[in-house]
Enzyme design. Structure first.
Site, PDB file in Angstrom:
ATOM      1  N   GLU A 123       0.889  -1.315  -0.054  1.00 52.51           N
ATOM      2  CA  GLU A 123       0.150   0.141   0.122  1.00 52.51           C
ATOM      3  C   GLU A 123       0.825   1.408   0.205  1.00 52.51           C
ATOM      4  OE1 GLU A 123      -4.023  -1.840   2.159  1.00 52.51           O
ATOM      5  OE2 GLU A 123      -2.880  -0.147   3.412  1.00 52.51           O
ATOM      6  N   CYS A 170       3.221   8.554   1.257  1.00 49.66           N
ATOM      7  CA  CYS A 170       3.767   7.500   2.031  1.00 49.66           C
ATOM      8  C   CYS A 170       3.886   6.127   1.480  1.00 49.66           C
ATOM      9  CB  CYS A 170       2.966   7.153   3.145  1.00 49.66           C
ATOM     10  SG  CYS A 170       3.360   6.055   4.411  1.00 49.66           S
ATOM     11  N   CYS A 183       6.126  -7.202   6.958  1.00 50.78           N
ATOM     12  CA  CYS A 183       7.408  -6.725   7.829  1.00 50.78           C
ATOM     13  C   CYS A 183       7.661  -7.934   8.864  1.00 50.78           C
ATOM     14  CB  CYS A 183       6.901  -5.566   8.604  1.00 50.78           C
ATOM     15  SG  CYS A 183       8.319  -4.807   9.507  1.00 50.78           S
ATOM     16  N   CYS A 208       6.144  -5.343  15.566  1.00 50.37           N
ATOM     17  CA  CYS A 208       5.996  -4.640  16.725  1.00 50.37           C
ATOM     18  C   CYS A 208       4.638  -4.799  17.085  1.00 50.37           C
ATOM     19  CB  CYS A 208       6.136  -3.237  16.047  1.00 50.37           C
ATOM     20  SG  CYS A 208       7.688  -2.669  15.453  1.00 50.37           S
ATOM     21  N   CYS A 267       1.011  -3.042  15.512  1.00 52.28           N
ATOM     22  CA  CYS A 267       1.334  -2.625  14.125  1.00 52.28           C
ATOM     23  C   CYS A 267       0.508  -3.654  13.190  1.00 52.28           C
ATOM     24  CB  CYS A 267       2.576  -2.398  13.505  1.00 52.28           C
ATOM     25  SG  CYS A 267       2.578  -1.915  11.779  1.00 52.28           S
ATOM     26  N   CYS A 318      -1.384   5.808  10.012  1.00 50.68           N
ATOM     27  CA  CYS A 318      -0.268   5.346  10.413  1.00 50.68           C
ATOM     28  C   CYS A 318      -0.414   3.865  11.064  1.00 50.68           C
ATOM     29  CB  CYS A 318       0.426   6.012  11.461  1.00 50.68           C
ATOM     30  SG  CYS A 318       1.393   7.326  10.973  1.00 50.68           S
TER      31      CYS A 318
HETATM   32  N1  SAH Z   1       9.202   0.130   9.891  1.00 52.63           N
HETATM   33  C1  SAH Z   1       9.464   1.550  10.013  1.00 52.63           C
HETATM   34  C2  SAH Z   1       8.479   2.421   9.078  1.00 52.63           C
HETATM   35  C3  SAH Z   1       7.079   1.809   9.087  1.00 52.63           C
HETATM   36  S1  SAH Z   1       5.872   2.348  10.387  1.00 52.63           S
HETATM   37  C4  SAH Z   1       9.182   1.841  11.609  1.00 52.63           C
HETATM   38  O1  SAH Z   1       8.728   1.083  12.411  1.00 52.63           O
HETATM   39  O2  SAH Z   1       9.657   3.088  11.810  1.00 52.63           O
HETATM   40  C5  SAH Z   1       5.580   3.793  10.455  1.00 52.63           C
HETATM   41  C6  SAH Z   1       5.145   4.307  11.750  1.00 52.63           C
HETATM   42  O3  SAH Z   1       3.733   4.233  12.162  1.00 52.63           O
HETATM   43  C7  SAH Z   1       6.121   3.855  12.997  1.00 52.63           C
HETATM   44  O4  SAH Z   1       6.392   4.866  13.735  1.00 52.63           O
HETATM   45  C8  SAH Z   1       4.995   3.044  13.689  1.00 52.63           C
HETATM   46  O5  SAH Z   1       5.418   2.561  14.759  1.00 52.63           O
HETATM   47  C9  SAH Z   1       3.773   3.615  13.638  1.00 52.63           C
HETATM   48  N2  SAH Z   1       2.536   2.911  13.739  1.00 52.63           N
HETATM   49  C10 SAH Z   1       2.340   1.049  13.492  1.00 52.63           C
HETATM   50  N3  SAH Z   1       1.317   1.020  13.780  1.00 52.63           N
HETATM   51  C11 SAH Z   1       0.637   2.088  14.224  1.00 52.63           C
HETATM   52  C12 SAH Z   1      -0.696   2.249  14.655  1.00 52.63           C
HETATM   53  N4  SAH Z   1      -1.650   1.309  14.612  1.00 52.63           N
HETATM   54  N5  SAH Z   1      -1.176   3.418  15.083  1.00 52.63           N
HETATM   55  C13 SAH Z   1      -0.379   4.588  15.170  1.00 52.63           C
HETATM   56  N6  SAH Z   1       0.952   4.566  14.605  1.00 52.63           N
HETATM   57  C14 SAH Z   1       1.529   3.130  14.188  1.00 52.63           C
END
Ligand code: SAH
Length: 358
Positions: A91, A104, A111, A115, A118, A334
């Protein structure tokens, strides 16, 4: 299958031409067609000799991403679901603001970093994107814009961990930033976000001028390791030491992203610990209230706790922004990017893992 020409760097293509005794300047001409004019066929490249064009056509494909779905939010955010040639999906999200248009982009399908909060993590890693597939997200979304509208900013914050796909990502950045034959977006307008892979952060800062964002999400190793398994490999001390030593130019700052999760990392005590952790690092903090998605048991923080968290940082002199969710009605905010719908089995498994971990 023919090689996708957009997966080559300019140097690789120039070397190919040299082996076929073609003049070196042809490489730039072809690159201008591909990345500045968005050509989709060699036949369009009318300033090149016809025999040369048909030879290229025999050797290379000009692959494109297929738009499988396009969803537009009431706030103007547009999410693109792209299919890759092998059927996997990624996406990209276009985010219009008053003075800029930010795209973006994804760097991996899925991935591997897991985390806890996420949506992309639920997929696991499907595969790395090629540099052509990373750049093509910029080209393909640009094709949908009116002729006088250009993407002004790019954030590598979509699906995947860009620094775990280092070589392809840096190759794509070169194409995005070059002004003579590439897309010509200034590196000052590009931000790469990482979970915090220390050796690759150093390398990136040596080799490019893009802005760095680091996903922090917790002020202690104990909490961060529960939210981000990568913390067991690169802990906070190593990450902060790395940040303090980076050759960041005077006018630049590192961005730290901090997803606020209700009752998990959103207390004033966490905000204070965060200030202590970041002492001596030239930075700003992007606070991102958690964007809920199916399959996660975390909750969005209350408005009061967001305000108190922000206020605590502000009073300690830390530059802080709270990010408004954009496109949350189309699951484009995000961390909501998930490519394709998840099987319930996978979601259940992840929820069980989360419940055990937190
Ligand atoms: N792998 C990289 C880039 C992708 S995520 C990284 O982790 O930085 C981009 C951002 O979105 C990251 O800071 C991630 O922690 C955040 N993110 C992931 N899931 C989210 C959610 N459900 N709500 C808000 N931010 C989120």
């Amino acid at each position: 299958m023919k090689l996708n020409i957009k997966d080559l760097s300019l140097n690789e293509f120039a070397a190919h031409l040299a082996r076929h005794r073609e003049p070196a300047y042809r490489a730039r001409q072809v690159w201008q067609w591909l990345f500045q004019k968005g050509a989709n066929s060699f036949a369009e490249m009318t300033n090149l000799p016809a025999p040369f064009r048909s030879r290229l056509d025999g050797e290379f494909a000009i692959s494109r991403l297929a738009v499988t779905r396009r969803a537009e939010s009431r706030d103007g955010t547009v999410k693109f679901l792209f299919s890759l040639p092998d059927g996997k999906t990624i996406e990209s999200v276009l985010i219009p603001e008053t003075k800029r248009l930010t795209l973006c982009i994804s760097t991996q399908a899925g991935c591997a970093f897991g985390c806890a909060f996420c949506a992309t993590a639920l997929l696991g890693l499907r595969r790395n994107l090629t540099s052509g597939e990373i750049v093509e997200q910029v080209l393909e979304t640009s094709r949908t814009l009116p002729a006088d509208t250009r993407i002004t900013n790019v954030v590598l914050m979509g699906m995947g961990e860009p620094l775990a796909n280092y070589a392809q990502t840096v190759k794509a950045l070169e194409i995005m930033t070059d002004t003579t034959w590439g897309i010509g977006i200034s590196p000052r307008r590009i931000t790469l976000s990482t979970v915090g892979l220390v050796p690759q952060i150093r390398k990136l800062m040596d080799e490019t001028n893009v802005n760095l964002a680091i996903s922090l999400h917790a002020p202690t190793d104990e909490l961060r390791a529960r939210l981000m398994p990568v913390n067991r490999k690169y802990g906070l001390k190593e990450l902060m030491d790395c940040c303090r030593a980076l050759p960041i130019p005077r006018r630049k700052r590192i961005t730290f992203e901090y997803v606020l999760l209700r009752g998990v990392n959103d207390s004033v005590a966490c905000a204070q610990a965060l200030c202590d952790l970041l002492r001596g690092v030239r930075c700003k903090i992007n606070v991102i209230p958690f964007n809920p998605h199916p399959g996660s048991r975390f909750q969005r923080p209350t408005d009061e706790s967001i305000a108190a968290f922000q206020q605590t940082l502000y009073q300690r002199g830390v530059q802080v922004n709270v990010r408004r969710p954009r496109g949350d009605d189309i699951a484009a905010a995000c961390g909501q990017l998930q490519g394709e719908q998840q099987g319930a089995r996978h979601v259940r498994r992840t929820m069980a893992a989360e419940a055990g971990g937190l």
